[in-house]
Design an enzyme around this catalytic site. Structure first.
Site, PDB file in Angstrom:
ATOM      1  N   GLY A 165       0.835  -1.209   0.000  1.00 12.56           N
ATOM      2  CA  GLY A 165       0.000   0.000   0.000  1.00 12.56           C
ATOM      3  C   GLY A 165       0.865   1.252   0.000  1.00 12.56           C
ATOM      4  O   GLY A 165       1.857   1.323   0.720  1.00 12.56           O
ATOM      5  N   ARG A 209       1.202  -5.475  -5.736  1.00 14.93           N
ATOM      6  CA  ARG A 209       1.421  -6.680  -4.930  1.00 14.93           C
ATOM      7  C   ARG A 209       1.621  -7.812  -5.931  1.00 14.93           C
ATOM      8  O   ARG A 209       0.746  -8.067  -6.754  1.00 14.93           O
ATOM      9  CB  ARG A 209       0.231  -6.935  -4.004  1.00 14.93           C
ATOM     10  CG  ARG A 209       0.077  -5.837  -2.958  1.00 14.93           C
ATOM     11  CD  ARG A 209      -1.034  -6.129  -1.965  1.00 14.93           C
ATOM     12  NE  ARG A 209      -0.971  -5.174  -0.857  1.00 14.93           N
ATOM     13  CZ  ARG A 209      -1.872  -4.198  -0.645  1.00 14.93           C
ATOM     14  NH1 ARG A 209      -2.881  -4.057  -1.453  1.00 14.93           N
ATOM     15  NH2 ARG A 209      -1.734  -3.387   0.363  1.00 14.93           N
ATOM     16  N   ASP A 259       4.740  -4.470   6.149  1.00 13.54           N
ATOM     17  CA  ASP A 259       5.251  -5.758   6.633  1.00 13.54           C
ATOM     18  C   ASP A 259       5.357  -6.819   5.542  1.00 13.54           C
ATOM     19  O   ASP A 259       6.348  -7.553   5.495  1.00 13.54           O
ATOM     20  CB  ASP A 259       4.463  -6.257   7.854  1.00 13.54           C
ATOM     21  CG  ASP A 259       2.956  -6.312   7.596  1.00 13.54           C
ATOM     22  OD1 ASP A 259       2.519  -5.864   6.519  1.00 13.54           O
ATOM     23  OD2 ASP A 259       2.233  -6.801   8.476  1.00 13.54           O
ATOM     24  N   GLY A 260       4.365  -6.879   4.634  1.00 16.19           N
ATOM     25  CA  GLY A 260       4.421  -7.871   3.561  1.00 16.19           C
ATOM     26  C   GLY A 260       5.626  -7.640   2.658  1.00 16.19           C
ATOM     27  O   GLY A 260       6.332  -8.580   2.269  1.00 16.19           O
ATOM     28  N   THR A 273       4.248   2.773   5.553  1.00 12.49           N
ATOM     29  CA  THR A 273       2.862   2.331   5.718  1.00 12.49           C
ATOM     30  C   THR A 273       2.126   3.286   6.646  1.00 12.49           C
ATOM     31  O   THR A 273       2.688   3.732   7.643  1.00 12.49           O
ATOM     32  CB  THR A 273       2.769   0.898   6.289  1.00 12.49           C
ATOM     33  OG1 THR A 273       1.402   0.647   6.679  1.00 12.49           O
ATOM     34  CG2 THR A 273       3.646   0.688   7.505  1.00 12.49           C
ATOM     35  N   ASP A 332      -0.145   2.374   8.505  1.00 13.33           N
ATOM     36  CA  ASP A 332      -0.660   1.592   9.641  1.00 13.33           C
ATOM     37  C   ASP A 332       0.182   1.695  10.914  1.00 13.33           C
ATOM     38  O   ASP A 332      -0.299   1.364  12.001  1.00 13.33           O
ATOM     39  CB  ASP A 332      -0.761   0.103   9.262  1.00 13.33           C
ATOM     40  CG  ASP A 332      -1.681  -0.140   8.086  1.00 13.33           C
ATOM     41  OD1 ASP A 332      -2.528   0.713   7.802  1.00 13.33           O
ATOM     42  OD2 ASP A 332      -1.531  -1.200   7.427  1.00 13.33           O
ATOM     43  N   ASP A 354       2.421  -0.238  11.924  1.00 13.44           N
ATOM     44  CA  ASP A 354       2.415  -1.530  12.613  1.00 13.44           C
ATOM     45  C   ASP A 354       3.732  -2.294  12.502  1.00 13.44           C
ATOM     46  O   ASP A 354       3.763  -3.508  12.712  1.00 13.44           O
ATOM     47  CB  ASP A 354       1.255  -2.393  12.079  1.00 13.44           C
ATOM     48  CG  ASP A 354       1.347  -2.627  10.575  1.00 13.44           C
ATOM     49  OD1 ASP A 354       2.178  -1.973   9.909  1.00 13.44           O
ATOM     50  OD2 ASP A 354       0.589  -3.459  10.057  1.00 13.44           O
ATOM     51  N   ARG A 381      -5.342  -2.032   9.064  1.00 13.85           N
ATOM     52  CA  ARG A 381      -5.304  -3.493   8.894  1.00 13.85           C
ATOM     53  C   ARG A 381      -5.610  -4.172  10.238  1.00 13.85           C
ATOM     54  O   ARG A 381      -6.696  -4.016  10.735  1.00 13.85           O
ATOM     55  CB  ARG A 381      -3.953  -3.938   8.332  1.00 13.85           C
ATOM     56  CG  ARG A 381      -4.056  -5.226   7.512  1.00 13.85           C
ATOM     57  CD  ARG A 381      -2.727  -5.628   6.946  1.00 13.85           C
ATOM     58  NE  ARG A 381      -2.270  -4.788   5.883  1.00 13.85           N
ATOM     59  CZ  ARG A 381      -2.587  -4.929   4.600  1.00 13.85           C
ATOM     60  NH1 ARG A 381      -3.379  -5.903   4.235  1.00 13.85           N
ATOM     61  NH2 ARG A 381      -2.114  -4.117   3.687  1.00 13.85           N
TER      62      ARG A 381
END
Ligand code: F6P
Length: 326
Positions: free
Chosen positions: A14, A75, A106-107, A129, A131, A133, A175
């Protein structure tokens, strides 16, 4: 000796505001230090399809203020297979790229970790990101801008919530993490944040209603993290209809507006410092690390730690939100 002549840059997963500021900083720090730079388009997919272009300083002119990523992002399913990564490695070698800087979540960093281990390539990651996270870093590139976007949107929703004396559930991204919901609630003076981190411990909606959050107020704003664990804003509103029909509730899902926009000063500065640190890391012979920020300092975080799904959220802030909503 680091043995690197050419550094490849890609953005993956993202997009996040500040990615362009990072691309600029990496490119110019690398050029300043005598490296060649190659831009890889559409993330790992571009490594597979060979969408690669040499970058000069002017390729990153006037981008620090732009949201999104000029390198595009994607992706790639194929990169998740060994055969795909083998093909990506062969393309890298053909292009003369000796090291990679990967900007993503993370991905993307999990992919980088695997790729680096299998083919012995120096890779440095940047946490890109909204997020927030990723572990080992206080904040990620894009998080501050997304928080500000949430703040502006919620301020507007509050006007109408007050006029109509309504209960609003506003769903934000993240997420499986509640950083945007919790800090968004603090920043907007929301009455509550419903987050996945404690979803299995308490029924946050029941607690909210039982605490009589409406006692002294005629309207309420609740920020809800999008995770399935919270039920999302729609799920909570459906429960209110069923269990507490006396409330006039409404739902707003902020969605992808949170991913766009010109990065805040904080994100531009963070991305710039991290971009510079990524090139310095490669010069120092670092590999398989993400650049993080801890108490204002740039740090190296092993990929294995960065992608561990265990970044702690400040639970005290939940109490702060609750206390200040009296
Ligand atoms: O990871 C960033 C993020 O915006 C998450 O907050 C969200 O769950 C997801 O990406 C949405 O992904 P997509 O843009 O592919 O729908």
């Amino acid at each position: 000796m680091h043995g690197i002549n050419c550094i490849g840059i890609l953005t993956s997963g993202g997009d996040a505001p500040g990615m362009n500021a990072a691309i600029r900083a990496i490119t110019r720090t690398a050029l300043y230090n005598g490296f060649e730079v190659k831009a890889i388009y559409r993330g790992y997919k571009g490594l597979l399809t060979g969408e690669i272009k040499p970058f000069r300083s002017d390729d990153v002119s006037n981008i620090i203020q732009l949201g999104g990523t000029i390198l595009k992002t994607a992706r790639s399913k194929e990169f998740q297979t060994y055969e795909g990564r083998q093909k990506a490695y062969e393309n890298m070698m053909r292009e003369g790229i000796d090291a990679l800087v990967v900007i993503g979540g993370d991905g993307s960093l999990a992919g980088a970790r695997e790729f680096a281990a299998e083919f012995d390539i120096p890779i440095v990651g940047l946490p890109g990101t909204i997020d927030n996270d990723l572990s080992g870093t206080d904040t990620t590139i894009g998080y501050d801008t997304a928080l500000n976007t949430i703040m502006e949107a919620v301020d507007k929703i509050r006007d109408t919530a007050m006029s109509h004396e309504r209960l609003f559930f506003i769903e934000v991204m993240g997420r499986s993490a509640g950083f945007l919901a919790l800090n968004g609630a603090v920043a907007t003076g929301a009455e509550a944040a419903i987050i996945p981190e404690i979803a299995t411990e308490v029924d946050q909606l029941a607690e909210l209603i039982q605490n009589g959050f409406k006692k002294s107020k005629s309207s309420s704003i609740v920020l809800v993290a999008e995770s399935e664990l919270t039920g999302g804003a729609m799920g909570l509103a459906a429960r209110v209809k069923e269990e507490y029909p006396e409330y006039d509730e409404r739902v707003t899902i902020l969605g992808h507006i949170q991913r766009g926009g010109s990065p805040t000063a904080a994100d531009r500065i963070l991305a710039t410092r991290m971009g510079e640190a990524a090139v310095n890391a490669l010069i120092e012979g670092q590999r398989n690390v993400m650049i993080g920020v801890k108490n204002g300092d740039m740090v190296y975080v092993p990929f294995s730690k960065a992608i561990r799904d265990d970044k702690p959220i400040n639970r005290d802030l939940l109490q702060t939100v609750k206390m200040l909503s009296i």
